[in-house]
Enzyme design. Structure first.
Site, short mmCIF file in Angstrom:
data_model
loop_
_atom_site.label_atom_id
_atom_site.label_comp_id
_atom_site.label_asym_id
_atom_site.label_seq_id
_atom_site.Cartn_x
_atom_site.Cartn_y
_atom_site.Cartn_z
N LYS A 19 -86.05 76.98 -70.30
CA LYS A 19 -85.01 77.01 -69.47
C LYS A 19 -84.71 78.69 -69.20
O LYS A 19 -84.39 79.12 -68.21
CB LYS A 19 -83.84 76.27 -69.88
CG LYS A 19 -82.60 76.32 -68.88
CD LYS A 19 -81.92 75.09 -69.27
CE LYS A 19 -80.82 74.93 -70.50
NZ LYS A 19 -79.92 75.88 -70.33
N SER A 20 -84.58 79.11 -70.21
CA SER A 20 -83.97 80.85 -70.09
C SER A 20 -85.14 81.41 -69.22
O SER A 20 -84.90 82.18 -68.37
CB SER A 20 -84.17 81.36 -71.54
OG SER A 20 -83.10 80.82 -72.39
N ARG A 24 -85.20 83.00 -65.21
CA ARG A 24 -85.34 84.47 -64.97
C ARG A 24 -86.27 84.81 -63.87
O ARG A 24 -86.47 85.58 -63.14
CB ARG A 24 -85.44 85.16 -66.56
CG ARG A 24 -84.36 85.44 -67.21
CD ARG A 24 -84.38 85.62 -68.45
NE ARG A 24 -83.44 85.91 -69.55
CZ ARG A 24 -82.54 85.19 -70.02
NH1 ARG A 24 -82.65 83.71 -69.72
NH2 ARG A 24 -81.52 85.67 -70.83
N GLY A 90 -74.81 77.69 -67.14
CA GLY A 90 -74.02 79.27 -67.54
C GLY A 90 -74.99 80.36 -67.49
O GLY A 90 -74.70 81.26 -66.79
N ARG A 118 -65.65 77.10 -68.55
CA ARG A 118 -66.30 78.29 -69.39
C ARG A 118 -65.89 79.55 -69.07
O ARG A 118 -65.67 79.80 -67.84
CB ARG A 118 -67.74 78.06 -69.33
CG ARG A 118 -68.32 76.50 -69.84
CD ARG A 118 -69.63 76.37 -69.83
NE ARG A 118 -70.51 77.22 -70.58
CZ ARG A 118 -71.77 77.44 -70.90
NH1 ARG A 118 -72.61 76.55 -70.00
NH2 ARG A 118 -72.35 78.02 -71.51
N GLN A 165 -77.19 86.06 -72.27
CA GLN A 165 -76.42 85.95 -71.19
C GLN A 165 -75.63 87.25 -70.78
O GLN A 165 -75.92 87.79 -69.68
CB GLN A 165 -75.60 84.79 -70.86
CG GLN A 165 -76.31 83.56 -71.39
CD GLN A 165 -75.51 82.28 -70.91
OE1 GLN A 165 -74.24 82.44 -70.77
NE2 GLN A 165 -76.07 81.23 -71.08
N ASP A 315 -78.16 77.15 -79.56
CA ASP A 315 -78.23 75.77 -78.71
C ASP A 315 -78.85 74.83 -79.65
O ASP A 315 -78.95 73.34 -79.31
CB ASP A 315 -79.46 75.86 -77.38
CG ASP A 315 -78.67 76.93 -76.43
OD1 ASP A 315 -77.63 77.13 -76.42
OD2 ASP A 315 -79.39 77.36 -75.76
N ARG A 346 -69.21 72.13 -78.38
CA ARG A 346 -70.17 71.27 -79.23
C ARG A 346 -69.83 71.14 -80.56
O ARG A 346 -70.40 70.08 -81.20
CB ARG A 346 -71.54 72.23 -79.08
CG ARG A 346 -72.07 72.06 -77.76
CD ARG A 346 -73.37 72.70 -77.62
NE ARG A 346 -74.10 72.34 -76.32
CZ ARG A 346 -74.92 73.03 -75.60
NH1 ARG A 346 -75.45 73.87 -76.10
NH2 ARG A 346 -75.60 72.36 -74.42
C1 S3P Z 1 -79.21 81.66 -72.84
C2 S3P Z 1 -78.42 82.31 -73.64
C3 S3P Z 1 -77.76 81.45 -74.72
C4 S3P Z 1 -78.09 80.22 -74.71
C5 S3P Z 1 -78.31 79.55 -73.25
C6 S3P Z 1 -79.35 80.40 -72.56
C7 S3P Z 1 -80.23 82.68 -72.07
O1 S3P Z 1 -76.43 81.67 -74.19
O2 S3P Z 1 -76.98 79.36 -75.16
O3 S3P Z 1 -78.42 78.29 -73.46
O4 S3P Z 1 -80.92 82.08 -71.28
O5 S3P Z 1 -80.04 83.80 -71.98
P1 S3P Z 1 -75.42 83.16 -74.92
O6 S3P Z 1 -76.15 84.12 -74.72
O7 S3P Z 1 -74.19 82.99 -73.96
O8 S3P Z 1 -75.46 82.90 -76.12
#
Ligand code: S3P
Length: 433
Positions: A19-20, A24, A90, A118, A165, A315, A346
């Protein structure tokens, strides 16, 4: 969705795209000039929202086939003629805010009920310091917010929590700021932005500083479209693997799982708990190490998870907590206050769900302790629309004494479309109630 315990699980599956990296690849592809061809893109709701967003910012996005997408970037964002609705994501909204801040545009960001709860100032605070202007539409620190960007100055930003993030949003803004932007974090958070910025042609400097980590980049660098191969998501692979560990007689293999060391904290933890987890076929794919992971039913024992590991598995605590319910003794998970500001609180929801299923849980402000024992099940669990809370309890139910029901299974599609079918294919008894 109800899961009934009983059948053992067996088989080999492929992890969905990370997903990350999927977020990106779309965002960098849209900021870049030229063509970015993506394969293995996660086609979850979160990512589809990001795809729609970058189209609204002026990129041309084409789905070529399953997981195969093309982004034609125009080397910058234009003012969209619609609100950017990031849904449940998020990561999507925070990275897009960072990217958008670097361009002379005005844009309103919004999201679903969970995303509207959030905190956003963790990202808009540093963006405002760089020169972006924020207009909160309802309540400070919460979506919807209107952002006006352009003419940014670089900053030197020290993060108090390790958050990829926040780091990524600042770096994406820093690309179009004057001067060198530096982000320092107390522990290393996932480094996908740094790796991908380099793949798109940017220079990024990384190194230790004090007890933490520093990432810097010079403003004014241009990105060029490139090919991206998205590896399997370890955070999603965790669910079928957890089922392999807790269901008697089970053996489950997940192929193509990304093994970036900043993402594998859960696997290290499970191995310390006595899990029979083996990694084979280690190889390199798309600039990341990947491997096939096999989980066999294991006699787990509780441990204290080192707090320094939190960023590398933030996560994964929900599914860790679900597996800890089957371990002998207590699993102590602390230093994870960040879990309270994810798609849901959570810590509270796992504590409530596990307790409803007959598991002993002690909740703390910044963590929780799960003591293993017979897991009764026989409950309906409230997920507040959180995909990972839902999947964690469905896995728990596979090895509980009685059926477990989750209230909003549709939300699983945000990160793991096909989860239920995959688990059914392994032998799980799961059905829509
Ligand atoms: C992510 C960073 C994490 C993670 C999220 C994905 C990312 O959040 O919890 O599911 O892709 O950069 P944080 O950076 O706020 O911890």
């Amino acid at each position: 969705m109800t899961v009934r315990p009983g059948p053992s699980l067996n088989g080999s599956v492929r992890a969905p795209g990370d997903k990350s990296i999927s977020h990106r690849s779309l965002i960098l592809g849209a900021m870049a000039t030229g063509t970015t061809e993506i394969e293995g893109l996660l086609e979850g709701e979160d990512i589809l929202a990001t795809a729609r967003a970058v189209e609204a910012f002026g990129a041309t996005v084409t789905r070529l086939g399953a997981g195969r997408w093309r982004v034609e970037g125009r080397g910058g964002f234009v003012t969209p003629d619609q609100i950017i609705d990031c849904g449940n994501a998020g990561t999507g909204v925070r990275l897009l805010m960072g990217a958008a801040a670097g361009y002379p545009i005005t844009v309103t960001f919004d999201g679903d009920a969970s995303l509207r709860k959030r905190p956003m100032k963790r990202v808009t605070g540093p963006l405002a310091e760089m020169g972006a202007y924020l207009d909160w539409q309802a309540e400070e620190d919460r979506l919807p917010v209107t952002l006006s960007g352009g003419s940014l100055n670089a900053i030197d930003y020290e993060q108090t929590v390790a958050s990829a993030q926040i780091k990524s949003a600042i770096l994406l803004a820093g690309l179009n700021a004057s001067g060198t932007t530096t982000v320092t974090e107390p522990e290393k958070s996932r480094d996908h932005s740094e790796r991908m910025l380099r793949a798109f042609g940017a220079e990024v400097d990384v190194g230790p500083i004090g007890g933490g980590w520093r990432v810097s980049l010079k403003g004014g660098q241009r990105l060029t479209g490139t090919a991206v191969s998205v590896p399997g998501d370890p955070s999603s692979a965790a669910f079928p693997l957890a089922a392999g560990l807790v269901v008697p007689g089970a053996e489950v293999t997940v192929e193509g799982v990304m093994l970036n060391p900043l993402r594998t904290g859960l696997f290290e933890t499970w191995i310390e708990m006595g899990a029979d987890l083996t990694i084979t076929n280690r190889r390199s794919s798309g600039g990341e190490e990947v491997g096939d992971i096999t989980a066999r039913h294991s006699r787990l024992k509780g441990i204290a998870v080192p707090e320094s590991r939190a960023a590398s598995m933030i996560d994964e605590y929900p599914i860790l907590a679900a597996t800890a319910a089957f371990a002998e003794g207590a699993t102590v998970m602390r230093g994870i206050g960040e879990m309270r500001v994810k798609e849901s609180d959570r810590i509270a929801l796992m504590a409530a769900g596990l307790t409803a299923c007959g598991v002993k849980v002690q909740e703390e402000p910044e963590g929780f302790i799960v003591t293993g024992g017979p897991v009764r099940g026989g409950a309906t669990v409230t997920t507040h629309g959180d995909h990972r809370i839902a999947m964690s309890h469905l896995v728990l139910g596979l090895a509980a004494q009685a059926a477990v029901t989750v209230d909003e299974p549709g939300m699983i599609a945000t990160s793991f479309p096909g989860f239920v079918e995959m688990m059914q294919g392994l032998g799980a008894n799961m059905e829509v109630a």
